[in-house]
Write a protein that holds these residues in place. Structure first.
Motif, PDB file in Angstrom:
ATOM      1  N   ALA A 140     -30.293  28.567  11.625  1.00  0.00           N
ATOM      2  CA  ALA A 140     -30.137  27.423  10.729  1.00  0.00           C
ATOM      3  C   ALA A 140     -28.938  26.573  11.143  1.00  0.00           C
ATOM      4  O   ALA A 140     -29.015  25.335  11.171  1.00  0.00           O
ATOM      5  CB  ALA A 140     -29.969  27.909   9.291  1.00  0.00           C
ATOM      6  N   ARG A 141     -27.841  27.229  11.479  1.00  0.00           N
ATOM      7  CA  ARG A 141     -26.663  26.486  11.929  1.00  0.00           C
ATOM      8  C   ARG A 141     -26.938  25.773  13.245  1.00  0.00           C
ATOM      9  O   ARG A 141     -26.539  24.619  13.432  1.00  0.00           O
ATOM     10  CB  ARG A 141     -25.463  27.426  12.064  1.00  0.00           C
ATOM     11  N   GLN A 142     -27.621  26.457  14.156  1.00  0.00           N
ATOM     12  CA  GLN A 142     -27.891  25.856  15.451  1.00  0.00           C
ATOM     13  C   GLN A 142     -28.787  24.632  15.328  1.00  0.00           C
ATOM     14  O   GLN A 142     -28.640  23.659  16.080  1.00  0.00           O
ATOM     15  CB  GLN A 142     -28.539  26.887  16.385  1.00  0.00           C
ATOM     16  N   ALA A 143     -29.716  24.670  14.386  1.00  0.00           N
ATOM     17  CA  ALA A 143     -30.602  23.519  14.182  1.00  0.00           C
ATOM     18  C   ALA A 143     -29.798  22.291  13.762  1.00  0.00           C
ATOM     19  O   ALA A 143     -30.067  21.171  14.231  1.00  0.00           O
ATOM     20  CB  ALA A 143     -31.652  23.856  13.120  1.00  0.00           C
ATOM     21  N   ILE A 144     -28.811  22.492  12.872  1.00  0.00           N
ATOM     22  CA  ILE A 144     -27.948  21.390  12.450  1.00  0.00           C
ATOM     23  C   ILE A 144     -27.140  20.870  13.637  1.00  0.00           C
ATOM     24  O   ILE A 144     -27.029  19.667  13.863  1.00  0.00           O
ATOM     25  CB  ILE A 144     -26.989  21.840  11.332  1.00  0.00           C
ATOM     26  N   VAL A 145     -26.563  21.802  14.397  1.00  0.00           N
ATOM     27  CA  VAL A 145     -25.735  21.437  15.552  1.00  0.00           C
ATOM     28  C   VAL A 145     -26.564  20.682  16.592  1.00  0.00           C
ATOM     29  O   VAL A 145     -26.133  19.648  17.121  1.00  0.00           O
ATOM     30  CB  VAL A 145     -25.093  22.696  16.182  1.00  0.00           C
ATOM     31  N   ASP A 146     -27.752  21.178  16.889  1.00  0.00           N
ATOM     32  CA  ASP A 146     -28.612  20.515  17.870  1.00  0.00           C
ATOM     33  C   ASP A 146     -28.957  19.099  17.418  1.00  0.00           C
ATOM     34  O   ASP A 146     -28.966  18.158  18.224  1.00  0.00           O
ATOM     35  CB  ASP A 146     -29.906  21.312  18.072  1.00  0.00           C
ATOM     36  N   TRP A 147     -29.244  18.955  16.138  1.00  0.00           N
ATOM     37  CA  TRP A 147     -29.659  17.652  15.603  1.00  0.00           C
ATOM     38  C   TRP A 147     -28.534  16.634  15.674  1.00  0.00           C
ATOM     39  O   TRP A 147     -28.744  15.481  16.072  1.00  0.00           O
ATOM     40  CB  TRP A 147     -30.128  17.822  14.156  1.00  0.00           C
ATOM     41  N   GLU A 203     -16.009  20.422  13.272  1.00  0.00           N
ATOM     42  CA  GLU A 203     -14.923  21.396  13.161  1.00  0.00           C
ATOM     43  C   GLU A 203     -15.442  22.786  12.794  1.00  0.00           C
ATOM     44  O   GLU A 203     -14.968  23.799  13.323  1.00  0.00           O
ATOM     45  CB  GLU A 203     -13.912  20.922  12.106  1.00  0.00           C
ATOM     46  N   ALA A 204     -16.406  22.840  11.892  1.00  0.00           N
ATOM     47  CA  ALA A 204     -16.975  24.133  11.498  1.00  0.00           C
ATOM     48  C   ALA A 204     -17.642  24.811  12.697  1.00  0.00           C
ATOM     49  O   ALA A 204     -17.458  26.009  12.943  1.00  0.00           O
ATOM     50  CB  ALA A 204     -17.984  23.931  10.365  1.00  0.00           C
ATOM     51  N   HIS A 205     -18.415  24.026  13.445  1.00  0.00           N
ATOM     52  CA  HIS A 205     -19.082  24.566  14.638  1.00  0.00           C
ATOM     53  C   HIS A 205     -18.062  25.042  15.673  1.00  0.00           C
ATOM     54  O   HIS A 205     -18.195  26.135  16.252  1.00  0.00           O
ATOM     55  CB  HIS A 205     -19.997  23.510  15.238  1.00  0.00           C
ATOM     56  N   ASN A 206     -17.036  24.227  15.913  1.00  0.00           N
ATOM     57  CA  ASN A 206     -16.023  24.590  16.909  1.00  0.00           C
ATOM     58  C   ASN A 206     -15.281  25.869  16.518  1.00  0.00           C
ATOM     59  O   ASN A 206     -14.960  26.702  17.382  1.00  0.00           O
ATOM     60  CB  ASN A 206     -15.022  23.442  17.081  1.00  0.00           C
ATOM     61  N   ASP A 207     -15.017  26.036  15.224  1.00  0.00           N
ATOM     62  CA  ASP A 207     -14.323  27.246  14.788  1.00  0.00           C
ATOM     63  C   ASP A 207     -15.176  28.487  15.039  1.00  0.00           C
ATOM     64  O   ASP A 207     -14.669  29.523  15.489  1.00  0.00           O
ATOM     65  CB  ASP A 207     -13.981  27.143  13.299  1.00  0.00           C
ATOM     66  N   TYR A 208     -16.474  28.392  14.759  1.00  0.00           N
ATOM     67  CA  TYR A 208     -17.361  29.529  15.025  1.00  0.00           C
ATOM     68  C   TYR A 208     -17.426  29.838  16.514  1.00  0.00           C
ATOM     69  O   TYR A 208     -17.478  31.002  16.926  1.00  0.00           O
ATOM     70  CB  TYR A 208     -18.768  29.228  14.476  1.00  0.00           C
ATOM     71  N   MET A 209     -17.424  28.797  17.340  1.00  0.00           N
ATOM     72  CA  MET A 209     -17.469  29.004  18.786  1.00  0.00           C
ATOM     73  C   MET A 209     -16.178  29.668  19.269  1.00  0.00           C
ATOM     74  O   MET A 209     -16.215  30.584  20.104  1.00  0.00           O
ATOM     75  CB  MET A 209     -17.663  27.659  19.495  1.00  0.00           C
ATOM     76  N   ARG A 210     -15.046  29.236  18.747  1.00  0.00           N
ATOM     77  CA  ARG A 210     -13.763  29.813  19.157  1.00  0.00           C
ATOM     78  C   ARG A 210     -13.663  31.282  18.771  1.00  0.00           C
ATOM     79  O   ARG A 210     -13.165  32.115  19.525  1.00  0.00           O
ATOM     80  CB  ARG A 210     -12.599  29.042  18.514  1.00  0.00           C
ATOM     81  N   ARG A 211     -14.155  31.603  17.576  1.00  0.00           N
ATOM     82  CA  ARG A 211     -14.043  32.977  17.072  1.00  0.00           C
ATOM     83  C   ARG A 211     -15.185  33.872  17.539  1.00  0.00           C
ATOM     84  O   ARG A 211     -15.126  35.081  17.345  1.00  0.00           O
ATOM     85  CB  ARG A 211     -13.971  32.970  15.546  1.00  0.00           C
ATOM     86  N   GLY A 212     -16.229  33.268  18.112  1.00  0.00           N
ATOM     87  CA  GLY A 212     -17.371  34.063  18.539  1.00  0.00           C
ATOM     88  C   GLY A 212     -18.051  34.766  17.386  1.00  0.00           C
ATOM     89  O   GLY A 212     -18.409  35.948  17.485  1.00  0.00           O
ATOM     90  N   VAL A 213     -18.238  34.046  16.284  1.00  0.00           N
ATOM     91  CA  VAL A 213     -18.823  34.638  15.080  1.00  0.00           C
ATOM     92  C   VAL A 213     -20.261  35.082  15.337  1.00  0.00           C
ATOM     93  O   VAL A 213     -21.068  34.345  15.907  1.00  0.00           O
ATOM     94  CB  VAL A 213     -18.787  33.630  13.915  1.00  0.00           C
ATOM     95  N   VAL A 214     -20.564  36.284  14.904  1.00  0.00           N
ATOM     96  CA  VAL A 214     -21.918  36.843  15.014  1.00  0.00           C
ATOM     97  C   VAL A 214     -22.467  37.045  13.600  1.00  0.00           C
ATOM     98  O   VAL A 214     -21.787  37.599  12.741  1.00  0.00           O
ATOM     99  CB  VAL A 214     -21.917  38.188  15.764  1.00  0.00           C
ATOM    100  N   SER A 215     -23.688  36.560  13.358  1.00  0.00           N
ATOM    101  CA  SER A 215     -24.297  36.717  12.035  1.00  0.00           C
ATOM    102  C   SER A 215     -25.784  37.004  12.203  1.00  0.00           C
ATOM    103  O   SER A 215     -26.282  37.101  13.329  1.00  0.00           O
ATOM    104  CB  SER A 215     -24.085  35.456  11.199  1.00  0.00           C
TER     105      SER A 215
END
Length: 206
Positions: free
Chosen positions: A78-85, A59-71
């Motif tokens: 770091a977030r992408q590593a968790i998502v990929d894993w 859900e956290a990943h999907n929310d960032y994708m929907r909002r197009g969060v840039v950081s």
């Protein structure tokens, strides 16, 4: 880094520019993968605080994708590593990782409740017993280590008798029956049972 999978959902003021605004922070730690945080709307706290951790990460990943969060790049990596894993793996690898995160959540929940803690302890004891039984199955003669000197002597005598059985395939059957009769008797039971068992197998007891 700790060697345990960990997810924490908290509600607080994480935007220093707007300290009065509350946000939901999802903090994730995966050993040998990394640590990462997602900042979501405050409404997510009630929705996610009791949810299984794989669902929380999704859900956290999907929310960032929907909002197009840039950081910053480090946080994004770091977030992408968790998502990929967890979310982008496939097949048996995905199932194993999902199960690991799910199990970590279940254990975390159990530690927060006295009754559940008791059940968790019993579950761990049961798993240990299952592991012992599996190890015994892998070694057909593992039971011999539990026998006292007299029982072991009786077993060896009965085994020698079984090998003399004719025809040869009958001898093999007798040996299997003999071993089974000893393995089915719990270690620590009365010695009489172990001494009688070989005779029963060989047809010597009424």
């Amino acid at each position: 880094m700790s060697d345990s999978i960990l997810v924490r959902i908290t509600l607080g003021a994480y935007d220093y520019m707007h300290p009065s605004e509350k946000q939901t922070q999802v903090y994730v730690q995966i050993p040998e993968v990394g640590r990462a945080s997602w900042l979501l709307d405050s409404s997510f706290y009630a929705l996610l605080k009791n949810e299984p951790w794989p669902h929380v990460i999704d859900e956290a990943h999907n929310d960032y994708m929907r909002r197009g969060v840039v950081s910053d790049s480090a946080s994004a990596s770091a977030r992408q590593a968790i998502v990929d894993w967890l979310l982008l793996s496939n097949g048996a690898e995905h199932d194993a990782r999902y199960d690991a995160v799910q199990e970590a959540w279940e254990q975390d929940q159990a530690r927060q409740h006295p009754v559940a803690r008791k059940l968790l302890k019993e579950n761990e004891q049961l798993r240990a017993r299952v592991a012992e039984l599996e190890a015994a199955q892998e070694s057909p003669l593992a039971f011999a280590e539990q026998l006292d000197a007299k029982s072991l002597d009786n077993f060896l005598i009965a085994l020698a008798s079984a090998t003399e059985h004719e025809p040869m395939n009958g001898a093999v059957d007798e040996i299997h029956k003999l071993i089974a009769s000893y393995r089915e008797t719990e270690p620590g039971a009365d010695g009489i049972t172990r001494r009688i068992a070989p005779l029963q197998v060989m047809g010597g007891a009424e």
